[in-house]
Write an enzyme that holds these catalytic residues in place. Structure first.
Site, PDB file in Angstrom:
ATOM      1  N   GLY A   1      44.542 121.493  23.189  1.00 27.71           N
ATOM      2  CA  GLY A   1      44.964 122.821  22.762  1.00 27.71           C
ATOM      3  C   GLY A   1      43.780 123.698  22.408  1.00 27.71           C
ATOM      4  O   GLY A   1      42.698 123.604  22.999  1.00 27.71           O
ATOM      5  N   SER A   2      43.940 124.538  21.405  1.00 31.29           N
ATOM      6  CA  SER A   2      42.967 125.598  21.127  1.00 31.29           C
ATOM      7  C   SER A   2      41.617 125.109  20.632  1.00 31.29           C
ATOM      8  O   SER A   2      40.640 125.871  20.655  1.00 31.29           O
ATOM      9  CB  SER A   2      43.555 126.591  20.121  1.00 31.29           C
ATOM     10  N   THR A   3      41.510 123.859  20.158  1.00 29.26           N
ATOM     11  CA  THR A   3      40.185 123.356  19.780  1.00 29.26           C
ATOM     12  C   THR A   3      39.261 123.325  20.993  1.00 29.26           C
ATOM     13  O   THR A   3      38.039 123.313  20.853  1.00 29.26           O
ATOM     14  CB  THR A   3      40.284 121.938  19.181  1.00 29.26           C
ATOM     15  N   ASN A   4      39.871 123.344  22.172  1.00 27.60           N
ATOM     16  CA  ASN A   4      39.112 123.312  23.431  1.00 27.60           C
ATOM     17  C   ASN A   4      38.497 124.678  23.781  1.00 27.60           C
ATOM     18  O   ASN A   4      37.628 124.765  24.647  1.00 27.60           O
ATOM     19  CB  ASN A   4      40.053 122.868  24.549  1.00 27.60           C
TER      20      ASN A   4
END
Length: 575
Positions: free
Chosen positions: A290-293
């Site tokens: 998800g957004s940690t990427n």
């Protein structure tokens, strides 16, 4: 009446006696002449009994030398049913059942197997209890010296450390992967035993002494490991999640300071733990980040010179990618967001707009540079590579979803390593779990220094660190991760979770990963929670775990605040 000839009878008797004596003589020649060596060997084999002398297994310790796995003296209680008279079986079964806390019926069943000479009744018995049992003087009951593997922390780092089987060899975790180092080499001895099973005095014995195993020192910190396990277990229970993991890394050395999972296996009672909970989920469970990427997409765009942290994008709340319409988490009117604002507010649409500034190949290469699609190199047992599809195979919508962390899979350790790279000024230090081993003399031998690789420039890392600090600020999605007095940089992640049971996406993966102090990073921590039911956003579910663990780690390592204030950043143009 005519009598027989006595001479004839005497001759017949002599011939018969000579024939019998010839048979005896022939047998004697065979035994003492022709077959003597074979028979001597068989006699020696029956008389001389070989015995294995088990080697003491080496210890596993934390980075400070505190014991995580140790070996203690123990006894194995066995019976020789052939030596137990029928009238003593009930008494022996009853006595052993009480002393060993075992069912009397199972012991009686073993005593009934009179064709067997050695049947184990119980293992890992304390020497004092074994001595008490032997004091009864029961014929056919024996005690054998062995070792017992003990884990002082019970479930502390259970999935990482692993456990040993009844044969004394590692079955999972570090116990298995470092089995040759830890196990040592068993010795041998042979003694001459008489018909009554007792050693024959004054007879020759041969003995080869066992070689003790060597110790393995891990990089984890026992206290921080405990805090991480307590926090993730608490949150998994509170959110009714399926599982969770925490990874803490030292920014400068890449050493794994903590690697916790929930549920965790109790190493002293691993047989009672479901097999699916034996593994180290922090490296064996893959998930879509998800957004940690998004930091990798940001790094690729900044490195290519296509954008910088204050580049402004007009960001609507939805965008069309091939046959799919992709939306931000919350509806909003088109906003003039800076790239910092896109990361801080975790806009999927804004991230896609930035990703379109570079080619698929460059984005793919950036993923590879950060370690996706390959094992981390830490040597943690059971580690998976994750999934990074070749860019040539990306579909029209996938080139958009991959930019914000859907369509690829990673482990918790891989994602923590990404943020270690950013925190370390763009230099990736290969993570490590083993600090070193002891040699034959017990002297500590440090592990080789880990490899260091520059992934992005120091300037790119600085800009991304600023974006991540804004994400934990008042207007960011990671406010629950803020630690009073410290500057914190980090990112939330909320991804749809693929599940084999439903053959598709069902449930969520909530993540938060960050580092502190933001302007002089020392530690990275990641918390991931799988399939939570009470809430599912990374900012509300995983960020509090990060805060708990990092706060404890900062105090434990005596890392003070830098005393500086975060610079003012612009999230929206014109504000």
């Amino acid at each position: 009446m005519r009598l027989g000839n006595p001479g004839r009878r005497l001759n017949a008797a002599l011939i018969a006696m000579a024939f019998v004596l010839s048979l005896f003589a022939g047998r004697l020649i065979q035994l003492q002449g022709l077959d003597s060596k074979v028979l001597q060997a068989k006699a020696a084999q029956q008389r001389v009994q070989p015995e294995i002398l088990p080697a003491r297994r080496g210890s596993i310790t934390d980075v400070g030398g505190h014991d995580l796995a140790v070996t203690a003296d123990a006894r194995e209680i066995y019976v020789d049913p052939a030596d137990v008279t029928p009238d003593k079986r009930d008494l022996i079964a009853s006595t052993l059942a009480v002393e060993l806390n075992l069912p009397k019926e199972s012991i009686a069943a073993k005593l009934a197997k009179t064709t067997q000479r050695y049947i184990v009744v119980a293992r890992n018995i304390d020497p004092p209890r074994a001595k008490k049992i032997m004091a009864y003087g029961f014929k056919g009951v024996g005690s054998k010296a062995t070792y017992r593997r003990m884990y002082p922390g019970d479930s502390l780092a259970g999935g990482l450390i692993g456990f040993v089987g009844f044969d004394g060899h590692g079955l999972t975790g570090i116990e298995q992967s470092y089995d040759k180092t830890l196990a040592g080499q068993d010795g041998k001895q042979s003694v001459e035993i008489g018909g009554d099973g007792q050693r024959i005095p004054m007879t020759r014995t041969s003995r080869q002494a066992p070689v003790p195993g060597r110790g393995v020192r891990l990089t984890i910190d026992r206290d921080i490991q405990w805090a991480a396990q307590e926090s993730i277990a608490r949150q998994v229970k509170a959110t009714k999640a399926r599982s969770g993991s925490v990874v803490v890394l030292d920014v400068k050395t890449g050493q794994i300071v903590a690697m916790a999972n929930a549920p965790e296996v109790d190493l002293n009672d691993w047989q009672s733990t479901p097999e699916q909970d034996w593994s180290n989920r922090a490296v064996s469970e893959v998930f879509e980040p998800g957004s940690t990427n998004k930091v990798i997409t940001a790094a690729g765009a900044i490195e290519a010179g296509a954008v910088n942290d204050d580049t402004v994008f007009r960001v609507p709340d939805h965008i069309t990618c091939a046959d799919r319409e992709i939306r931000d988490a919350h509806p909003h009117k088109p906003e003039p967001l800076t790239f910092t604002g896109i990361i801080a507010e975790s806009s999927n649409v804004g991230t896609i707009l930035a990703a379109r500034q570079i080619s698929d190949q460059k984005l793919y290469q950036m993923f590879q540079s950060f370690g996706f699609g390959a094992k981390s190199g830490a040597g943690v047992p059971g580690e998976e590579e994750g999934l990074l599809p070749a860019y040539q195979n990306w579909s029209g919508s996938q080139r958009c979803t991959i930019a914000y962390g859907q369509g690829i899979s990673v482990t918790a350790l891989q994602m923590a390593s990404v943020y270690q790279t950013i925190a370390n000024g763009g230099v990736r230090v290969t993570p490590s779990i083993v600090a070193g081993t002891t040699d034959e003399r017990g002297k500590f031998v440090p592990a080789p220094a880990p490899k260091q690789t520059r992934v992005v420039s120091q300037e790119t890392a600085r800009q991304i660190a600023g974006m991540l600090e804004a994400a934990v600020g008042h207007d960011g999605t990671g406010v629950e991760a803020a630690i009073p007095g410290y500057r914190v940089a980090g990112k939330t992640g909320t991804a749809m979770r693929y599940d084999e049971k439903c053959k598709g996406y069902c449930g969520y993966t909530a993540t938060f990963v960050g580092f502190t102090p933001a302007d002089a990073p020392r530690l990275v921590a990641l918390a991931v929670i799988q399939d939570p039911k009470n809430g599912h956003y990374g900012g509300e579910v995983a960020a509090p775990v990060f805060k708990d663990v990092m706060t404890f780690a900062l105090k434990s390592r005596k890392i003070p605040p830098t005393g500086t204030k975060a610079p003012r950043v612009v999230l929206q143009a014109g504000r």
